[in-house]
Design an enzyme around this catalytic site. Sequence first.
Site, PDB file in Angstrom:
ATOM      1  N   GLU A   1      52.456  45.452  25.762  1.00 58.23           N
ATOM      2  CA  GLU A   1      53.094  46.469  26.382  1.00 58.23           C
ATOM      3  C   GLU A   1      54.237  47.240  25.729  1.00 58.23           C
ATOM      4  O   GLU A   1      55.199  47.117  26.480  1.00 58.23           O
ATOM      5  CB  GLU A   1      53.242  46.073  27.840  1.00 58.23           C
TER       6      GLU A   1
ATOM      7  N   GLU B   1      45.457  41.398  31.363  1.00 51.63           N
ATOM      8  CA  GLU B   1      46.406  40.991  32.701  1.00 51.63           C
ATOM      9  C   GLU B   1      45.988  41.688  33.773  1.00 51.63           C
ATOM     10  O   GLU B   1      45.742  43.127  33.774  1.00 51.63           O
ATOM     11  CB  GLU B   1      48.007  41.336  32.339  1.00 51.63           C
TER      12      GLU B   1
HETATM   13  C1  BG6 Z   1      53.439  42.534  32.397  1.00 52.75           C
HETATM   14  C2  BG6 Z   1      54.004  41.715  31.350  1.00 52.75           C
HETATM   15  O1  BG6 Z   1      54.134  43.682  32.264  1.00 52.75           O
HETATM   16  O2  BG6 Z   1      53.864  42.125  33.699  1.00 52.75           O
HETATM   17  C3  BG6 Z   1      54.120  40.046  31.995  1.00 52.75           C
HETATM   18  O3  BG6 Z   1      53.165  41.477  30.265  1.00 52.75           O
HETATM   19  C4  BG6 Z   1      54.726  40.027  33.067  1.00 52.75           C
HETATM   20  O4  BG6 Z   1      54.863  39.465  30.830  1.00 52.75           O
HETATM   21  C5  BG6 Z   1      54.013  40.846  34.078  1.00 52.75           C
HETATM   22  O5  BG6 Z   1      55.086  38.774  33.614  1.00 52.75           O
HETATM   23  C6  BG6 Z   1      54.272  40.829  35.585  1.00 52.75           C
HETATM   24  O6  BG6 Z   1      55.553  41.170  35.781  1.00 52.75           O
HETATM   25  P1  BG6 Z   1      56.742  40.449  36.557  1.00 52.75           P
HETATM   26  O7  BG6 Z   1      58.008  41.313  36.413  1.00 52.75           O
HETATM   27  O8  BG6 Z   1      56.147  40.236  37.977  1.00 52.75           O
HETATM   28  O9  BG6 Z   1      56.855  39.020  35.540  1.00 52.75           O
END
Ligand code: BG6
Length: 463
Positions: free
Chosen positions: A162, A363
């Site tokens: 990202e 993700e």
């Molecule tokens: C993504 C990242 O943007 O979002 C992760 O690659 C991150 O590392 C995930 O954990 C969720 O975001 P957050 O802020 O809830 O941890």
Amino acid sequence: MTSKFPTDFLWGASISAHQTEGAYLADGKGLSVQDTRPRDNNEIADFTVAVDHYHRYKEDIALLAELGIKVFRFSIAWSRIYPEGRGSVNQKGLDHYSAVIDELLKQGIQPFITLNHFDLPQALEDQGGWTNRSTVEAFEIYAKTLFNAYGDRVTHWLTINEPNIMLLVDRKILGKTIPLPEKYQQFHHLMIAEKLAFKHCHELIPNGKIGPVPNISLVYAATSKPEDNQAALYFNSVRNWAYLDFACFGRYNTVFQDYLNQNGVKIAVLPEDQALMASAFPDFIAMNFYTTVTVEQPAMDGDMTNGISDQQSEDIMERGFYKGFTNPYLKKNAFNWTIDPLGLKTTLQTLYDRYHLPILITENGLGAEDHLEENGAVHDPYRIDYLQQHIQQCLAAIDSGVELIGYSPWSAIDLISVHEGIKKRYGFIYVDRNDADEKEQKRVKKDSFYWYQKLIENGHWEG
Ligand code: BG6
């Protein structure tokens, strides 16, 4: 309509190094920018211990094998391999990930490795970080080291996690605000580093496959007003297409270029960059998806903070091109992120239509406060509901002709959220610790673990 996923569909689960490993100084590791990052809130867990995955990787991988996943997406901590970011390699760091890879293969799980996930070595940051062109050279050496060390066992690689979100919400992820001209010089360096990774992966690993891993989210215009449509066009380019057009087409997106021009940003490009941009390309696109974003054109003297509710909030606030807008048709999760399963299908269709490359979701998931019951259960029906709705749209996307090859949600195991500690959990496996107390970090299977296990086994859910 297809009701089942293909039998070779890559069901997976994902994590990153700094959010899980802990052991932040073990076996010669150097500090990373995640270890040193200033935080808004000192009451949330930091990454020093995280969930101790560094020491418990065998136990964790055994649980993942029981879950039934085919691929495990994890990242390597650059500062374990090169504690100073460059220079002498740390053999203990190399050995650690070699053992992790062997353990995964022994359990029948294919490793999908992210080269770098938000944790630049602090030593490189001290020399200017991604603003300094020499970080690209250090990254090139680091990437080649990994391809040489693990290319005999690992065929699938992801570049830099990202870069778009890292630059858009720099304060949340890196603990500092990067001035605009510097930010987009960093963009160029990150993208050139990615191109070098494509090139060396293909040169060094027989059958090696590699893809970029941006966070892609559909951008809606708040209304059918032409001005709002312009705002959406610009935000889409700055947030999404600038990154993938560079990776997949080898060129600067023209709307993004106009945005840079209008902001007076001039990017230093070396003569050799053009040839690299036009010659090194990815084999697939890995995509992270959580929310969608809605924007309108701001009134130049208006309130720039109204209606901000997304991962991208700070960027939306900081410029005159677009302003966040609360989409009245979408619900939000407890952490104020919009939930938009159909938006996932549309995003997949848009992406596939634009780039014609296989897509892997690396993700997707729901951050929530889970509770360990006295009887040892963790009931997370909200997560099952979120995943089910999104997976349903993956199937619909496949049905509509998208070459979606896998789904690897966030996260395999509870981890420390980027900026909200461990109270915001994503995992199929609960880790018994909280922000104030590290406890013993016992692993507990959540209800979603059993649900996902059954889904992988059957290729669809029952009921
Ligand atoms: C993504 C990242 O943007 O979002 C992760 O690659 C991150 O590392 C995930 O954990 C969720 O975001 P957050 O802020 O809830 O941890």
